[in-house]
Design a protein around this motif. Structure first.
Motif, PDB file in Angstrom:
ATOM      1  N   GLY A   1      23.518  45.141  49.289  1.00 26.96           N
ATOM      2  CA  GLY A   1      24.594  44.351  49.651  1.00 26.96           C
ATOM      3  C   GLY A   1      25.894  44.904  50.248  1.00 26.96           C
ATOM      4  N   MET A   2      26.901  43.831  50.214  1.00 31.55           N
ATOM      5  CA  MET A   2      28.162  44.245  50.999  1.00 31.55           C
ATOM      6  C   MET A   2      28.998  43.903  50.164  1.00 31.55           C
ATOM      7  N   HIS A   3      30.037  45.199  50.217  1.00 28.83           N
ATOM      8  CA  HIS A   3      30.943  44.605  49.441  1.00 28.83           C
ATOM      9  C   HIS A   3      32.845  44.905  50.035  1.00 28.83           C
ATOM     10  N   ASN A   4      33.832  44.155  49.353  1.00 29.05           N
ATOM     11  CA  ASN A   4      34.726  44.461  50.526  1.00 29.05           C
ATOM     12  C   ASN A   4      35.707  45.203  50.403  1.00 29.05           C
ATOM     13  N   ILE A   5      35.292  46.919  50.482  1.00 26.74           N
ATOM     14  CA  ILE A   5      36.357  48.451  49.812  1.00 26.74           C
ATOM     15  C   ILE A   5      37.920  48.321  50.031  1.00 26.74           C
ATOM     16  N   ASP A   6      38.375  47.401  50.489  1.00 26.14           N
ATOM     17  CA  ASP A   6      39.860  46.930  49.979  1.00 26.14           C
ATOM     18  C   ASP A   6      39.918  46.888  48.929  1.00 26.14           C
ATOM     19  N   MET A   7      39.346  46.542  47.700  1.00 24.34           N
ATOM     20  CA  MET A   7      39.665  45.857  46.458  1.00 24.34           C
ATOM     21  C   MET A   7      39.444  46.506  45.679  1.00 24.34           C
ATOM     22  N   VAL A   8      38.618  47.659  46.045  1.00 27.95           N
ATOM     23  CA  VAL A   8      38.095  48.647  45.288  1.00 27.95           C
ATOM     24  C   VAL A   8      38.885  49.687  45.227  1.00 27.95           C
ATOM     25  N   GLU A   9      38.610  51.279  44.359  1.00 26.29           N
ATOM     26  CA  GLU A   9      38.957  52.908  45.137  1.00 26.29           C
ATOM     27  C   GLU A   9      37.705  53.480  44.651  1.00 26.29           C
ATOM     28  N   ALA A  10      37.825  54.485  46.656  1.00 24.06           N
ATOM     29  CA  ALA A  10      36.733  55.712  45.698  1.00 24.06           C
ATOM     30  C   ALA A  10      37.506  56.703  45.246  1.00 24.06           C
ATOM     31  N   PRO A  11      36.366  57.569  44.988  1.00 20.96           N
ATOM     32  CA  PRO A  11      35.337  58.089  45.186  1.00 20.96           C
ATOM     33  C   PRO A  11      34.095  56.756  43.997  1.00 20.96           C
ATOM     34  N   PHE A  12      33.430  56.671  44.090  1.00 20.76           N
ATOM     35  CA  PHE A  12      32.177  55.669  43.837  1.00 20.76           C
ATOM     36  C   PHE A  12      31.443  55.869  42.635  1.00 20.76           C
ATOM     37  N   THR A  13      30.674  55.772  42.220  1.00 19.58           N
ATOM     38  CA  THR A  13      29.729  56.269  41.068  1.00 19.58           C
ATOM     39  C   THR A  13      28.588  55.378  41.463  1.00 19.58           C
TER      40      THR A  13
ATOM     41  N   LEU B   1      27.001  49.823  40.447  1.00 17.69           N
ATOM     42  CA  LEU B   1      27.886  50.614  41.032  1.00 17.69           C
ATOM     43  C   LEU B   1      29.116  49.968  40.748  1.00 17.69           C
ATOM     44  N   ARG B   2      30.278  51.143  40.528  1.00 12.18           N
ATOM     45  CA  ARG B   2      30.737  51.329  40.536  1.00 12.18           C
ATOM     46  C   ARG B   2      32.394  52.043  40.900  1.00 12.18           C
ATOM     47  N   ASP B   3      33.693  51.826  40.275  1.00 16.26           N
ATOM     48  CA  ASP B   3      35.149  52.319  41.266  1.00 16.26           C
ATOM     49  C   ASP B   3      35.259  53.663  40.654  1.00 16.26           C
ATOM     50  N   SER B   4      36.135  54.013  41.263  1.00 16.72           N
ATOM     51  CA  SER B   4      37.368  55.198  40.110  1.00 16.72           C
ATOM     52  C   SER B   4      37.811  54.721  38.981  1.00 16.72           C
ATOM     53  N   LYS B   5      38.302  53.376  39.107  1.00 18.17           N
ATOM     54  CA  LYS B   5      39.088  52.468  37.848  1.00 18.17           C
ATOM     55  C   LYS B   5      37.982  52.555  36.923  1.00 18.17           C
ATOM     56  N   GLY B   6      36.659  52.436  37.306  1.00 13.65           N
ATOM     57  CA  GLY B   6      35.765  52.066  36.459  1.00 13.65           C
ATOM     58  C   GLY B   6      35.344  50.346  36.193  1.00 13.65           C
ATOM     59  N   SER B   7      35.803  49.828  37.760  1.00 15.26           N
ATOM     60  CA  SER B   7      35.225  48.367  37.687  1.00 15.26           C
ATOM     61  C   SER B   7      34.312  48.558  38.586  1.00 15.26           C
ATOM     62  N   ILE B   8      33.114  47.573  37.758  1.00 12.34           N
ATOM     63  CA  ILE B   8      31.806  46.946  38.307  1.00 12.34           C
ATOM     64  C   ILE B   8      31.657  46.493  40.209  1.00 12.34           C
ATOM     65  N   MET B   9      31.406  47.149  40.780  1.00  9.86           N
ATOM     66  CA  MET B   9      30.921  46.320  41.640  1.00  9.86           C
ATOM     67  C   MET B   9      29.518  45.599  42.330  1.00  9.86           C
TER      68      MET B   9
END
Length: 235
Positions: free
Chosen positions: A137-149, A195-203
């Motif tokens: 999978g490939m994501h625009n990492i600028d749209m989310v915040e690490a750390p990831f889960t 896969l989700r970011d630190s804010k809970g957004s599903i990637m």
């Protein structure tokens, strides 16, 4: 075997010796199926998944031509990881393995993004056994915040790639084209690996479809690439 389609002009732009193209393909034990306009169709053997990518293919031919020489330490990690991903025990019985990398200042213009996506799909469908063994999978990492889960959950919802409306995980698996095609990879489990970011957004609903939130465009510069599967060696 997998047949890939490459642009002859793009191969020439990447520095491939066009006069010896078919000769080098034959040297590697592969076959040119046909040429049609600017396109060349090449049958890639299963033991060379790196050649499913036009950049990997061009690199291999330039090695044969002596234009490139392998650098043994090219892929050596020279620093600590940029990000952290917490892997939950909940994924053990569904899809236990994940590996990621961050790519900074990527140039995806002039058709490059199309070839990367084609490579990822070919790799996942062939070597990855239609995403069951391995998927990327490939994501625009600028749209989310690490750390990831990376975890497996029983329910959830997000806006799938290419859509404008939110769908539940159950809806995606039962109604979305990607869900009906790849839902079988979950093996009947009632848990969904995400896969989700630190804010809970599903990637991503892995390995079915990414979120539209992290959609990659030609203008995207910074990427998160994920590889997931059931075999640590394969991933």
């Amino acid at each position: 075997m997998a047949v890939v389609t490459f642009s002859l002009k793009f191969l020439d732009k990447l520095g491939v010796n066009m006069d010896k193209l078919e000769h080098y393909v034959d040297m590697m034990g592969m076959e040119v199926e046909k040429e049609e306009g600017d396109d060349i169709y090449i049958d890639i053997t299963p033991n060379r998944p790196d050649l499913l990518d036009i950049f990997g293919f061009a690199r291999a031919l330039k090695y044969l031509d002596g234009k490139l020489k392998p650098k043994e330490d090219f892929y050596t990690l020279k620093h600590d990881p940029y990000i952290e991903i917490t892997v939950s025990n909940s994924v053990k019985k569904v899809r236990s393995v994940i590996a990621c990398m961050v790519v900074r200042d990527a140039d995806l213009k002039d058709g490059k993004l199309k070839y990367i996506i084609n490579f990822m799909e070919k790799l996942s469908d062939t070597y990855g056994r239609k995403r069951k063994k391995v998927a990327m999978g490939m994501h625009n990492i600028d749209m989310v915040e690490a750390p990831f889960t990376y975890e497996a959950v029983s329910k959830g919802a997000f806006v799938p790639l290419g859509s404008s409306n939110s769908m539940s995980f159950d809806q995606i698996v039962k109604e979305h084209q990607k869900g009906t095609s790849y839902g079988y990879t979950l093996g009947g489990s009632k848990l969904y690996p995400v896969l989700r970011d630190s804010k809970g957004s599903i990637m991503s609903l892995i390995p079915i479809i990414n979120s539209d939130l992290t959609k990659v465009k030609e203008s995207t510069r910074n990427l998160l690439i994920d590889g997931t599967g059931t075999s640590e060696n394969a991933v």
